[in-house]
Scaffold this motif. Structure first.
Motif, PDB file in Angstrom:
ATOM      1  N   THR A  87      18.002 -21.628  10.607  1.00 43.34           N
ATOM      2  CA  THR A  87      17.245 -21.425  11.851  1.00 43.34           C
ATOM      3  C   THR A  87      18.013 -21.991  13.043  1.00 43.34           C
ATOM      4  O   THR A  87      18.107 -21.355  14.102  1.00 43.34           O
ATOM      5  CB  THR A  87      15.857 -22.110  11.741  1.00 43.34           C
ATOM      6  OG1 THR A  87      15.219 -21.586  10.583  1.00 43.34           O
ATOM      7  CG2 THR A  87      15.009 -21.871  12.968  1.00 43.34           C
ATOM      8  N   LYS A  88      18.585 -23.182  12.873  1.00 40.12           N
ATOM      9  CA  LYS A  88      19.377 -23.766  13.967  1.00 40.12           C
ATOM     10  C   LYS A  88      20.472 -22.785  14.396  1.00 40.12           C
ATOM     11  O   LYS A  88      20.699 -22.559  15.581  1.00 40.12           O
ATOM     12  CB  LYS A  88      20.054 -25.058  13.506  1.00 40.12           C
ATOM     13  CG  LYS A  88      19.140 -26.262  13.396  1.00 40.12           C
ATOM     14  CD  LYS A  88      19.935 -27.448  12.855  1.00 40.12           C
ATOM     15  CE  LYS A  88      19.077 -28.696  12.762  1.00 40.12           C
ATOM     16  NZ  LYS A  88      19.768 -29.810  12.088  1.00 40.12           N
ATOM     17  N   LYS A  89      21.144 -22.209  13.378  1.00 37.53           N
ATOM     18  CA  LYS A  89      22.286 -21.334  13.693  1.00 37.53           C
ATOM     19  C   LYS A  89      21.821 -20.031  14.320  1.00 37.53           C
ATOM     20  O   LYS A  89      22.469 -19.504  15.223  1.00 37.53           O
ATOM     21  CB  LYS A  89      23.101 -21.060  12.429  1.00 37.53           C
ATOM     22  CG  LYS A  89      23.939 -22.247  12.016  1.00 37.53           C
ATOM     23  CD  LYS A  89      24.890 -21.887  10.908  1.00 37.53           C
ATOM     24  CE  LYS A  89      25.836 -23.039  10.617  1.00 37.53           C
ATOM     25  NZ  LYS A  89      26.522 -22.882   9.335  1.00 37.53           N
ATOM     26  N   ARG A  90      20.696 -19.522  13.817  1.00 36.37           N
ATOM     27  CA  ARG A  90      20.179 -18.270  14.407  1.00 36.37           C
ATOM     28  C   ARG A  90      19.789 -18.506  15.863  1.00 36.37           C
ATOM     29  O   ARG A  90      20.110 -17.710  16.748  1.00 36.37           O
ATOM     30  CB  ARG A  90      18.978 -17.787  13.582  1.00 36.37           C
ATOM     31  CG  ARG A  90      18.576 -16.338  13.857  1.00 36.37           C
ATOM     32  CD  ARG A  90      17.266 -16.222  14.608  1.00 36.37           C
ATOM     33  NE  ARG A  90      16.204 -16.980  13.957  1.00 36.37           N
ATOM     34  CZ  ARG A  90      15.234 -17.574  14.601  1.00 36.37           C
ATOM     35  NH1 ARG A  90      15.176 -17.532  15.932  1.00 36.37           N
ATOM     36  NH2 ARG A  90      14.296 -18.247  13.952  1.00 36.37           N
ATOM     37  N   ARG A  91      19.129 -19.628  16.127  1.00 38.18           N
ATOM     38  CA  ARG A  91      18.744 -19.929  17.514  1.00 38.18           C
ATOM     39  C   ARG A  91      19.993 -20.125  18.384  1.00 38.18           C
ATOM     40  O   ARG A  91      20.037 -19.693  19.536  1.00 38.18           O
ATOM     41  CB  ARG A  91      17.844 -21.179  17.576  1.00 38.18           C
ATOM     42  CG  ARG A  91      16.474 -20.907  16.985  1.00 38.18           C
ATOM     43  CD  ARG A  91      15.576 -22.142  17.011  1.00 38.18           C
ATOM     44  NE  ARG A  91      14.334 -21.865  16.283  1.00 38.18           N
ATOM     45  CZ  ARG A  91      13.433 -22.771  15.973  1.00 38.18           C
ATOM     46  NH1 ARG A  91      13.600 -24.034  16.338  1.00 38.18           N
ATOM     47  NH2 ARG A  91      12.348 -22.444  15.299  1.00 38.18           N
ATOM     48  N   LEU A  92      20.993 -20.762  17.801  1.00 35.24           N
ATOM     49  CA  LEU A  92      22.241 -20.952  18.550  1.00 35.24           C
ATOM     50  C   LEU A  92      22.855 -19.588  18.896  1.00 35.24           C
ATOM     51  O   LEU A  92      23.264 -19.352  20.039  1.00 35.24           O
ATOM     52  CB  LEU A  92      23.225 -21.797  17.724  1.00 35.24           C
ATOM     53  CG  LEU A  92      24.575 -22.089  18.385  1.00 35.24           C
ATOM     54  CD1 LEU A  92      24.405 -22.879  19.681  1.00 35.24           C
ATOM     55  CD2 LEU A  92      25.501 -22.864  17.437  1.00 35.24           C
TER      56      LEU A  92
END
Ligand code: SAH
Ligand code: SF4
Ligand code: F3S
Length: 485
Positions: A401-406
Protein backbone atom coordinates in the motif's frame (compact mmCIF):
# COMPACT_ATOMS: atom_id res chain seq x y z
CA UNK A 1 17.45 17.04 -30.55
CA UNK A 2 14.61 14.59 -29.86
CA UNK A 3 17.12 12.23 -28.25
CA UNK A 4 18.61 14.96 -26.13
CA UNK A 5 15.17 15.90 -24.80
CA UNK A 6 14.18 12.34 -23.99
CA UNK A 7 17.46 11.50 -22.35
CA UNK A 8 17.49 14.56 -20.16
CA UNK A 9 13.87 14.10 -19.16
CA UNK A 10 14.27 10.49 -18.17
CA UNK A 11 17.54 11.04 -16.37
CA UNK A 12 16.14 13.89 -14.30
CA UNK A 13 13.01 12.03 -13.31
CA UNK A 14 14.98 9.00 -12.17
CA UNK A 15 17.34 11.19 -10.16
CA UNK A 16 14.47 13.02 -8.46
CA UNK A 17 12.76 9.85 -7.36
CA UNK A 18 15.84 8.00 -6.27
CA UNK A 19 17.30 10.85 -4.21
CA UNK A 20 20.18 8.49 -3.46
CA UNK A 21 23.01 10.68 -4.64
CA UNK A 22 26.48 9.73 -3.55
CA UNK A 23 29.35 12.20 -3.57
CA UNK A 24 32.93 11.08 -3.92
CA UNK A 25 35.93 13.16 -2.93
CA UNK A 26 37.95 14.79 -5.69
CA UNK A 27 41.69 14.47 -6.37
CA UNK A 28 43.89 16.91 -4.48
CA UNK A 29 47.59 17.13 -5.26
CA UNK A 30 49.20 19.23 -2.58
CA UNK A 31 51.97 16.74 -1.85
CA UNK A 32 50.55 15.37 1.38
CA UNK A 33 51.82 11.99 2.49
CA UNK A 34 48.53 10.10 2.93
CA UNK A 35 45.40 9.76 0.81
CA UNK A 36 41.83 10.13 2.02
CA UNK A 37 38.83 8.82 0.07
CA UNK A 38 35.39 10.06 1.28
CA UNK A 39 32.09 8.77 0.01
CA UNK A 40 29.11 10.81 1.23
CA UNK A 41 25.44 9.87 1.42
CA UNK A 42 22.27 11.65 2.50
CA UNK A 43 21.53 15.34 2.49
CA UNK A 44 23.46 18.40 1.50
CA UNK A 45 24.42 18.97 5.13
CA UNK A 46 26.34 15.73 5.03
CA UNK A 47 28.09 16.67 1.77
CA UNK A 48 29.03 19.97 3.39
CA UNK A 49 30.36 18.15 6.44
CA UNK A 50 32.62 16.03 4.23
CA UNK A 51 34.20 19.28 3.05
CA UNK A 52 34.88 20.20 6.68
CA UNK A 53 36.38 16.74 7.25
CA UNK A 54 38.64 17.13 4.20
CA UNK A 55 39.76 20.50 5.53
CA UNK A 56 40.56 19.14 8.99
CA UNK A 57 42.51 16.23 7.54
CA UNK A 58 44.35 18.40 5.05
CA UNK A 59 45.95 20.03 8.09
CA UNK A 60 46.82 16.54 9.29
CA UNK A 61 48.76 15.39 6.22
CA UNK A 62 46.03 14.09 3.91
CA UNK A 63 45.17 14.82 0.28
CA UNK A 64 41.74 13.62 -0.89
CA UNK A 65 41.50 11.14 -3.74
CA UNK A 66 38.68 9.90 -5.98
CA UNK A 67 40.45 6.56 -6.46
CA UNK A 68 39.55 4.15 -3.72
CA UNK A 69 42.56 1.92 -4.57
CA UNK A 70 44.95 4.80 -3.78
CA UNK A 71 43.40 5.46 -0.37
CA UNK A 72 45.10 5.00 2.99
CA UNK A 73 41.90 6.03 4.74
CA UNK A 74 38.34 5.40 3.52
CA UNK A 75 35.52 7.36 5.15
CA UNK A 76 31.84 6.74 4.57
CA UNK A 77 29.82 9.78 5.62
CA UNK A 78 26.48 8.13 6.24
CA UNK A 79 22.75 8.83 6.39
CA UNK A 80 20.11 7.19 8.61
CA UNK A 81 17.01 8.90 7.32
CA UNK A 82 15.45 5.72 5.88
CA UNK A 83 16.31 2.08 6.31
CA UNK A 84 17.42 1.87 2.70
CA UNK A 85 20.07 4.54 3.27
CA UNK A 86 21.64 2.42 6.00
CA UNK A 87 21.46 -0.74 3.88
CA UNK A 88 23.43 1.00 1.13
CA UNK A 89 26.19 1.75 3.62
CA UNK A 90 26.25 -1.85 4.89
CA UNK A 91 26.69 -3.04 1.29
CA UNK A 92 29.55 -0.63 0.73
CA UNK A 93 31.25 -1.90 3.89
CA UNK A 94 30.97 -5.45 2.58
CA UNK A 95 32.65 -4.32 -0.62
CA UNK A 96 35.50 -2.74 1.37
CA UNK A 97 36.18 -6.12 3.00
CA UNK A 98 37.85 -7.31 -0.19
CA UNK A 99 39.99 -4.17 -0.38
CA UNK A 100 41.11 -4.54 3.20
CA UNK A 101 42.10 -8.15 2.67
CA UNK A 102 44.54 -7.00 -0.01
CA UNK A 103 45.69 -3.96 2.00
CA UNK A 104 45.41 -4.72 5.74
CA UNK A 105 46.73 -1.29 6.81
CA UNK A 106 43.73 0.41 5.13
CA UNK A 107 41.72 2.42 7.70
CA UNK A 108 37.93 2.30 7.31
CA UNK A 109 35.87 4.89 9.17
CA UNK A 110 32.15 5.54 9.42
CA UNK A 111 31.10 9.16 9.94
CA UNK A 112 27.80 11.01 10.04
CA UNK A 113 24.30 10.08 11.08
CA UNK A 114 24.60 6.28 11.07
CA UNK A 115 27.75 6.56 13.18
CA UNK A 116 25.86 8.73 15.64
CA UNK A 117 22.83 6.44 15.72
CA UNK A 118 24.66 3.14 16.17
CA UNK A 119 27.73 4.34 18.08
CA UNK A 120 29.93 1.47 19.38
CA UNK A 121 27.45 -1.08 17.99
CA UNK A 122 28.86 -0.31 14.56
CA UNK A 123 32.30 -1.46 15.66
CA UNK A 124 30.79 -4.72 16.93
CA UNK A 125 28.49 -5.36 13.98
CA UNK A 126 30.86 -4.36 11.18
CA UNK A 127 34.27 -5.83 12.02
CA UNK A 128 35.86 -4.01 9.12
CA UNK A 129 35.19 -0.61 10.73
CA UNK A 130 38.17 0.88 12.62
CA UNK A 131 36.79 4.30 13.43
CA UNK A 132 33.37 5.79 14.23
CA UNK A 133 32.81 9.55 14.44
CA UNK A 134 29.53 11.43 14.84
CA UNK A 135 28.72 14.77 13.14
CA UNK A 136 30.02 16.90 16.03
CA UNK A 137 33.28 14.98 16.49
CA UNK A 138 35.19 15.83 13.32
CA UNK A 139 37.78 18.04 15.03
CA UNK A 140 38.82 14.91 16.86
CA UNK A 141 39.52 12.92 13.66
CA UNK A 142 43.33 13.39 13.65
CA UNK A 143 43.44 11.98 17.19
CA UNK A 144 41.09 9.13 16.31
CA UNK A 145 43.18 8.23 13.25
CA UNK A 146 46.34 8.23 15.39
CA UNK A 147 44.61 5.88 17.78
CA UNK A 148 43.86 3.46 14.92
CA UNK A 149 47.45 3.82 13.69
CA UNK A 150 48.43 2.61 17.16
CA UNK A 151 46.39 -0.53 16.66
CA UNK A 152 43.18 0.36 18.50
CA UNK A 153 39.62 0.98 17.40
CA UNK A 154 38.53 4.62 17.80
CA UNK A 155 35.18 6.25 18.49
CA UNK A 156 33.75 9.66 19.31
CA UNK A 157 30.00 10.22 19.09
CA UNK A 158 29.56 13.08 21.54
CA UNK A 159 26.99 15.60 20.40
CA UNK A 160 27.77 19.20 21.12
CA UNK A 161 25.52 22.14 21.98
CA UNK A 162 27.77 24.70 20.35
CA UNK A 163 29.96 23.12 17.63
CA UNK A 164 29.33 24.82 14.26
CA UNK A 165 32.80 24.43 12.68
CA UNK A 166 32.49 28.18 12.09
CA UNK A 167 36.22 28.75 11.79
CA UNK A 168 36.92 25.88 9.37
CA UNK A 169 37.18 26.76 5.74
CA UNK A 170 35.72 23.81 3.79
CA UNK A 171 37.68 22.13 0.99
CA UNK A 172 35.19 22.24 -1.89
CA UNK A 173 35.01 18.58 -2.89
CA UNK A 174 32.32 18.53 -5.56
CA UNK A 175 32.70 22.03 -6.79
CA UNK A 176 31.88 23.36 -10.24
CA UNK A 177 33.57 26.59 -9.11
CA UNK A 178 30.27 28.48 -9.48
CA UNK A 179 27.83 27.27 -6.81
CA UNK A 180 28.57 26.38 -3.20
CA UNK A 181 26.75 25.41 -0.03
CA UNK A 182 27.24 27.18 3.30
CA UNK A 183 26.03 25.58 6.54
CA UNK A 184 24.42 28.26 8.67
CA UNK A 185 23.24 26.05 11.49
CA UNK A 186 23.39 22.48 12.76
CA UNK A 187 21.01 20.07 14.45
CA UNK A 188 17.24 20.26 14.74
CA UNK A 189 14.90 20.85 17.69
CA UNK A 190 11.69 19.99 15.90
CA UNK A 191 11.06 16.37 16.76
CA UNK A 192 8.88 15.41 13.80
CA UNK A 193 7.74 12.00 14.95
CA UNK A 194 9.06 10.09 11.91
CA UNK A 195 12.48 11.70 11.85
CA UNK A 196 15.82 10.48 13.12
CA UNK A 197 17.69 13.76 12.52
CA UNK A 198 17.24 15.30 16.01
CA UNK A 199 18.87 12.16 17.41
CA UNK A 200 21.73 11.98 14.93
CA UNK A 201 22.50 15.68 14.70
CA UNK A 202 21.61 16.91 18.16
CA UNK A 203 20.30 20.26 19.34
CA UNK A 204 19.82 23.13 16.98
CA UNK A 205 22.51 25.82 17.00
CA UNK A 206 23.20 28.75 14.70
CA UNK A 207 26.57 29.67 13.32
CA UNK A 208 27.82 33.18 13.87
CA UNK A 209 26.82 35.50 11.01
CA UNK A 210 30.23 37.08 10.65
CA UNK A 211 31.82 33.75 9.72
CA UNK A 212 28.98 33.04 7.27
CA UNK A 213 29.46 36.42 5.59
CA UNK A 214 33.22 35.93 5.47
CA UNK A 215 32.77 32.56 3.77
CA UNK A 216 30.27 33.95 1.24
CA UNK A 217 32.53 36.93 0.50
CA UNK A 218 35.52 34.70 0.00
CA UNK A 219 33.56 32.46 -2.37
CA UNK A 220 32.45 35.47 -4.41
CA UNK A 221 36.04 36.71 -4.66
CA UNK A 222 37.08 33.27 -5.88
CA UNK A 223 34.56 33.44 -8.74
CA UNK A 224 31.59 31.66 -7.20
CA UNK A 225 28.26 33.18 -8.20
CA UNK A 226 25.75 31.32 -6.06
CA UNK A 227 25.58 30.25 -2.43
CA UNK A 228 22.94 28.08 -0.79
CA UNK A 229 22.44 28.65 2.93
CA UNK A 230 21.85 25.30 4.58
CA UNK A 231 20.05 24.14 7.69
CA UNK A 232 17.39 21.59 8.63
CA UNK A 233 15.10 24.49 9.48
CA UNK A 234 16.65 27.74 8.27
CA UNK A 235 13.72 29.84 9.50
CA UNK A 236 14.71 29.26 13.10
CA UNK A 237 18.22 30.64 12.49
CA UNK A 238 18.95 33.00 15.33
CA UNK A 239 22.16 34.58 16.51
CA UNK A 240 22.05 36.68 19.56
CA UNK A 241 25.29 38.20 20.76
CA UNK A 242 24.32 38.25 24.44
CA UNK A 243 23.57 34.55 24.49
CA UNK A 244 26.47 33.53 22.39
CA UNK A 245 29.51 35.49 23.40
CA UNK A 246 30.60 38.70 25.03
CA UNK A 247 33.68 38.59 22.84
CA UNK A 248 31.43 39.13 19.85
CA UNK A 249 30.27 42.53 21.14
CA UNK A 250 33.76 43.52 22.19
CA UNK A 251 34.97 42.81 18.65
CA UNK A 252 32.37 45.38 17.53
CA UNK A 253 30.94 42.98 15.04
CA UNK A 254 27.21 42.58 14.50
CA UNK A 255 25.71 43.59 17.84
CA UNK A 256 22.04 42.82 17.40
CA UNK A 257 19.95 39.68 17.20
CA UNK A 258 20.19 38.29 13.68
CA UNK A 259 17.26 36.25 12.41
CA UNK A 260 17.07 34.37 9.12
CA UNK A 261 15.58 37.29 7.18
CA UNK A 262 18.42 39.55 8.41
CA UNK A 263 21.06 36.98 7.50
CA UNK A 264 19.55 36.46 4.05
CA UNK A 265 19.67 40.19 3.40
CA UNK A 266 23.27 40.52 4.62
CA UNK A 267 24.39 37.77 2.24
CA UNK A 268 22.36 39.24 -0.63
CA UNK A 269 24.06 42.60 -0.10
CA UNK A 270 27.53 41.12 -0.68
CA UNK A 271 27.12 41.64 -4.43
CA UNK A 272 24.17 41.78 -6.87
CA UNK A 273 25.90 39.08 -8.96
CA UNK A 274 25.97 36.64 -6.07
CA UNK A 275 22.82 34.57 -6.10
CA UNK A 276 21.47 33.38 -2.77
CA UNK A 277 19.39 30.25 -2.19
CA UNK A 278 18.44 28.48 1.01
CA UNK A 279 17.08 25.18 2.25
CA UNK A 280 15.08 23.90 4.11
CA UNK A 281 12.14 26.10 5.12
CA UNK A 282 9.67 24.83 7.67
CA UNK A 283 6.02 25.73 6.98
CA UNK A 284 5.38 26.51 10.63
CA UNK A 285 8.35 28.90 10.87
CA UNK A 286 8.80 30.70 7.54
CA UNK A 287 7.94 34.37 8.12
CA UNK A 288 6.49 37.13 5.96
CA UNK A 289 9.69 39.02 6.74
CA UNK A 290 11.65 36.34 4.86
CA UNK A 291 9.23 36.53 1.91
CA UNK A 292 9.46 40.35 1.78
CA UNK A 293 13.26 40.14 1.98
CA UNK A 294 13.20 37.76 -0.99
CA UNK A 295 10.95 40.16 -2.90
CA UNK A 296 13.29 43.11 -2.21
CA UNK A 297 16.42 41.48 -3.62
CA UNK A 298 16.63 40.30 -7.22
CA UNK A 299 19.59 38.07 -6.34
CA UNK A 300 17.69 36.07 -3.69
CA UNK A 301 16.31 33.25 -5.81
CA UNK A 302 12.55 32.94 -6.05
CA UNK A 303 12.37 29.35 -4.98
CA UNK A 304 11.24 27.80 -1.69
CA UNK A 305 11.57 24.19 -0.63
CA UNK A 306 8.61 23.88 1.74
CA UNK A 307 8.12 20.21 2.68
CA UNK A 308 4.49 19.42 3.46
CA UNK A 309 4.93 15.68 4.29
CA UNK A 310 1.14 15.06 4.19
CA UNK A 311 -1.98 16.88 3.06
CA UNK A 312 -4.08 15.65 5.96
CA UNK A 313 -4.31 17.49 9.27
CA UNK A 314 -4.73 14.38 11.46
CA UNK A 315 -1.60 12.82 9.92
CA UNK A 316 0.30 16.11 10.26
CA UNK A 317 -0.59 16.10 13.96
CA UNK A 318 0.65 12.53 14.35
CA UNK A 319 3.81 13.60 12.54
CA UNK A 320 4.17 16.45 15.06
CA UNK A 321 4.71 18.94 12.25
CA UNK A 322 3.12 21.87 14.05
CA UNK A 323 0.77 23.00 11.24
CA UNK A 324 -2.49 21.95 9.62
CA UNK A 325 -3.42 21.50 5.97
CA UNK A 326 -5.10 24.94 6.06
CA UNK A 327 -2.09 26.64 7.65
CA UNK A 328 0.14 25.17 4.95
CA UNK A 329 -2.16 26.28 2.13
CA UNK A 330 -2.29 29.77 3.67
CA UNK A 331 1.51 29.90 3.60
CA UNK A 332 1.51 28.92 -0.06
CA UNK A 333 -1.01 31.68 -0.76
CA UNK A 334 1.22 34.15 1.11
CA UNK A 335 4.18 33.09 -1.02
CA UNK A 336 2.20 33.54 -4.22
CA UNK A 337 0.84 36.90 -3.06
CA UNK A 338 4.19 38.34 -2.01
CA UNK A 339 6.42 36.71 -4.64
CA UNK A 340 4.03 35.99 -7.48
CA UNK A 341 2.81 32.75 -8.99
CA UNK A 342 6.15 32.23 -10.74
CA UNK A 343 7.96 31.61 -7.43
CA UNK A 344 9.14 27.99 -7.47
CA UNK A 345 7.80 25.80 -4.68
CA UNK A 346 8.91 22.24 -4.00
CA UNK A 347 8.09 19.73 -1.31
CA UNK A 348 8.89 16.48 0.46
CA UNK A 349 6.11 13.96 1.00
CA UNK A 350 5.79 10.72 2.90
CA UNK A 351 3.16 8.12 2.01
CA UNK A 352 1.84 5.36 4.26
CA UNK A 353 2.62 6.99 7.59
CA UNK A 354 1.18 5.16 10.64
CA UNK A 355 -2.61 4.69 10.36
CA UNK A 356 -2.96 6.77 7.17
CA UNK A 357 -6.33 5.92 5.59
CA UNK A 358 -7.14 5.93 1.90
CA UNK A 359 -9.08 9.19 2.33
CA UNK A 360 -6.15 10.79 4.13
CA UNK A 361 -3.86 9.75 1.30
CA UNK A 362 -6.34 11.38 -1.10
CA UNK A 363 -5.90 14.59 0.92
CA UNK A 364 -2.22 14.61 -0.03
CA UNK A 365 -3.19 14.25 -3.69
CA UNK A 366 -5.73 17.08 -3.52
CA UNK A 367 -3.26 19.31 -1.71
CA UNK A 368 -0.82 18.66 -4.54
CA UNK A 369 -3.51 19.72 -7.01
CA UNK A 370 -4.04 22.94 -5.11
CA UNK A 371 -0.37 23.85 -4.77
CA UNK A 372 0.97 22.50 -8.10
CA UNK A 373 4.53 21.97 -6.93
CA UNK A 374 7.33 22.49 -9.41
CA UNK A 375 9.17 19.57 -7.95
CA UNK A 376 9.03 17.10 -5.05
CA UNK A 377 11.02 14.45 -3.24
CA UNK A 378 8.64 11.61 -2.40
CA UNK A 379 9.15 8.69 -0.05
CA UNK A 380 7.20 5.91 1.58
CA UNK A 381 7.38 5.83 5.36
CA UNK A 382 10.31 3.95 6.82
CA UNK A 383 10.19 3.43 10.58
CA UNK A 384 13.35 4.59 12.33
CA UNK A 385 14.49 3.22 15.68
CA UNK A 386 14.30 5.66 18.58
CA UNK A 387 11.91 8.12 16.93
CA UNK A 388 8.63 9.20 18.56
CA UNK A 389 6.63 7.33 15.90
CA UNK A 390 8.55 4.12 16.53
CA UNK A 391 7.84 4.39 20.25
CA UNK A 392 4.20 5.52 20.14
CA UNK A 393 2.63 4.58 16.80
CA UNK A 394 2.18 1.39 14.83
CA UNK A 395 3.79 1.11 11.41
CA UNK A 396 0.62 -0.56 10.16
CA UNK A 397 0.41 0.27 6.46
CA UNK A 398 1.58 -2.63 4.29
CA UNK A 399 4.58 -2.13 2.06
CA UNK A 400 2.40 -2.76 -1.00
CA UNK A 401 0.00 0.00 0.00
CA UNK A 402 2.83 2.41 0.84
CA UNK A 403 4.36 1.78 -2.59
CA UNK A 404 1.07 2.06 -4.44
CA UNK A 405 0.35 5.38 -2.73
CA UNK A 406 3.87 6.53 -3.53
CA UNK A 407 3.34 5.64 -7.22
CA UNK A 408 0.18 7.73 -7.20
CA UNK A 409 1.84 10.83 -5.82
CA UNK A 410 4.88 10.36 -8.07
CA UNK A 411 2.73 10.23 -11.18
CA UNK A 412 0.73 13.25 -10.07
CA UNK A 413 3.95 15.16 -9.41
CA UNK A 414 5.25 14.17 -12.82
CA UNK A 415 2.28 15.76 -14.51
CA UNK A 416 2.52 18.87 -12.32
CA UNK A 417 6.25 19.30 -13.01
CA UNK A 418 5.53 19.09 -16.70
CA UNK A 419 2.66 21.58 -16.44
CA UNK A 420 4.76 24.02 -14.43
CA UNK A 421 7.62 23.68 -16.91
CA UNK A 422 5.28 24.31 -19.84
CA UNK A 423 4.42 27.69 -18.29
CA UNK A 424 8.08 28.64 -18.73
CA UNK A 425 8.14 27.90 -22.45
CA UNK A 426 8.17 31.02 -24.62
CA UNK A 427 9.66 33.12 -21.81
CA UNK A 428 13.16 34.48 -21.26
CA UNK A 429 15.07 33.42 -18.15
CA UNK A 430 18.23 34.68 -16.48
CA UNK A 431 20.47 31.64 -16.17
CA UNK A 432 23.70 31.18 -14.23
CA UNK A 433 25.80 28.73 -16.25
CA UNK A 434 26.96 25.87 -14.03
CA UNK A 435 28.49 23.39 -16.43
CA UNK A 436 28.29 21.28 -19.55
CA UNK A 437 25.00 19.43 -20.03
CA UNK A 438 25.13 15.90 -18.65
CA UNK A 439 23.90 14.52 -21.95
CA UNK A 440 25.65 16.51 -24.64
CA UNK A 441 29.03 18.21 -24.82
CA UNK A 442 27.55 20.75 -27.23
CA UNK A 443 25.15 22.09 -24.63
CA UNK A 444 25.61 24.02 -21.40
CA UNK A 445 23.30 23.98 -18.42
CA UNK A 446 22.38 26.22 -15.55
CA UNK A 447 19.37 27.19 -13.47
CA UNK A 448 16.96 30.09 -13.47
CA UNK A 449 15.86 31.87 -10.31
CA UNK A 450 13.11 29.29 -9.65
CA UNK A 451 15.66 26.45 -9.64
CA UNK A 452 14.67 24.99 -13.03
CA UNK A 453 17.46 23.38 -15.01
CA UNK A 454 17.82 25.02 -18.42
CA UNK A 455 19.89 23.52 -21.25
CA UNK A 456 21.04 25.49 -24.30
CA UNK A 457 23.63 25.32 -27.12
CA UNK A 458 27.12 26.06 -25.91
CA UNK A 459 28.28 28.59 -28.51
CA UNK A 460 31.04 30.61 -26.80
CA UNK A 461 29.47 30.99 -23.40
CA UNK A 462 31.45 30.28 -20.26
CA UNK A 463 30.74 28.53 -17.00
CA UNK A 464 30.04 31.11 -14.27
CA UNK A 465 28.49 33.62 -16.68
CA UNK A 466 24.90 34.92 -16.52
CA UNK A 467 22.96 34.62 -19.79
CA UNK A 468 19.41 35.31 -20.92
CA UNK A 469 17.81 32.23 -22.43
CA UNK A 470 14.59 32.00 -24.42
CA UNK A 471 13.02 28.63 -23.60
CA UNK A 472 11.37 26.93 -26.58
CA UNK A 473 10.55 23.48 -25.23
CA UNK A 474 10.56 21.39 -22.09
CA UNK A 475 10.34 17.96 -20.50
CA UNK A 476 9.14 17.19 -16.98
CA UNK A 477 12.65 17.81 -15.66
CA UNK A 478 14.33 20.30 -17.97
CA UNK A 479 13.76 23.45 -20.00
CA UNK A 480 15.50 23.73 -23.35
CA UNK A 481 16.30 27.03 -24.98
CA UNK A 482 18.74 29.36 -26.72
CA UNK A 483 20.70 32.34 -25.47
CA UNK A 484 19.16 35.58 -26.73
CA UNK A 485 21.10 38.34 -25.07
N1 SAH B 1 14.63 19.22 7.67
C1 SAH B 1 13.92 18.93 6.54
C2 SAH B 1 14.02 17.53 6.01
C3 SAH B 1 15.02 16.59 6.47
S1 SAH B 1 14.90 14.94 6.00
C4 SAH B 1 12.47 19.21 6.80
O1 SAH B 1 12.05 19.40 7.90
O2 SAH B 1 11.72 19.22 5.87
C5 SAH B 1 14.35 14.98 4.32
C6 SAH B 1 13.04 14.33 4.08
O3 SAH B 1 13.12 12.93 4.31
C7 SAH B 1 11.92 14.76 4.98
O4 SAH B 1 11.37 15.98 4.58
C8 SAH B 1 10.93 13.63 4.84
O5 SAH B 1 10.06 13.81 3.76
C9 SAH B 1 11.84 12.44 4.57
N2 SAH B 1 11.89 11.54 5.73
C10 SAH B 1 12.36 11.81 6.95
N3 SAH B 1 12.21 10.75 7.76
C11 SAH B 1 11.61 9.78 7.04
C12 SAH B 1 11.17 8.46 7.30
N4 SAH B 1 11.30 7.94 8.51
N5 SAH B 1 10.61 7.74 6.30
C13 SAH B 1 10.46 8.28 5.08
N6 SAH B 1 10.86 9.53 4.75
C14 SAH B 1 11.42 10.28 5.72
FE1 SF4 C 1 13.49 16.02 10.78
FE2 SF4 C 1 11.44 17.59 11.24
FE3 SF4 C 1 13.88 18.39 11.91
FE4 SF4 C 1 13.20 18.23 9.36
S1 SF4 C 1 12.31 19.60 10.87
S2 SF4 C 1 15.06 17.48 10.29
S3 SF4 C 1 11.86 16.47 9.30
S4 SF4 C 1 12.75 16.67 12.81
FE1 F3S D 1 20.53 11.74 6.43
FE2 F3S D 1 21.62 12.79 8.53
FE3 F3S D 1 21.05 14.30 6.46
S1 F3S D 1 20.06 11.25 8.54
S2 F3S D 1 19.27 13.28 5.60
S3 F3S D 1 22.50 12.66 6.49
S4 F3S D 1 20.98 14.89 8.58
Amino acid sequence: MENLINDIGILDQAEHEACETVHISKDQHTGKSRKLYIESYGCQMNFSDSEIVASILQEDGFDTTSDIYQADVIFLNTCSIREKAEQTVRHRLMHFNGLKRKKPELLVGVLGCMAERLKAKLLEEERIVDLVAGPDAYRDLPKLIAQVDDGQKAINTFLSRDETYADISPVRLNSNGVTAFISIMRGCDNMCSFCVVPFTRGRERSRNPESILAEANDLFKRGYREVTLLGQNVDSYKWSPEENSKLWIEKKGIDQVVNFANLLEMVALIHPDLRVRFSTSHPKDITDEVLHTMARHENICKYIHLPVQSGNTRILELMNRGYSREWYLDKVLKIKTILGDECGISSDMITGFCSETEDEHQDTLTLMDEVQYDFAYMFFYSERPGTLAEKKLKDDISLDTKKRRLDEIVSKQRSHSFLRNKLDVGKVHKVLIEGVSKRSEDYLQGRNTTNKVIVFPKENFKIGQYVTVLVHECTGGTLIGKVVG
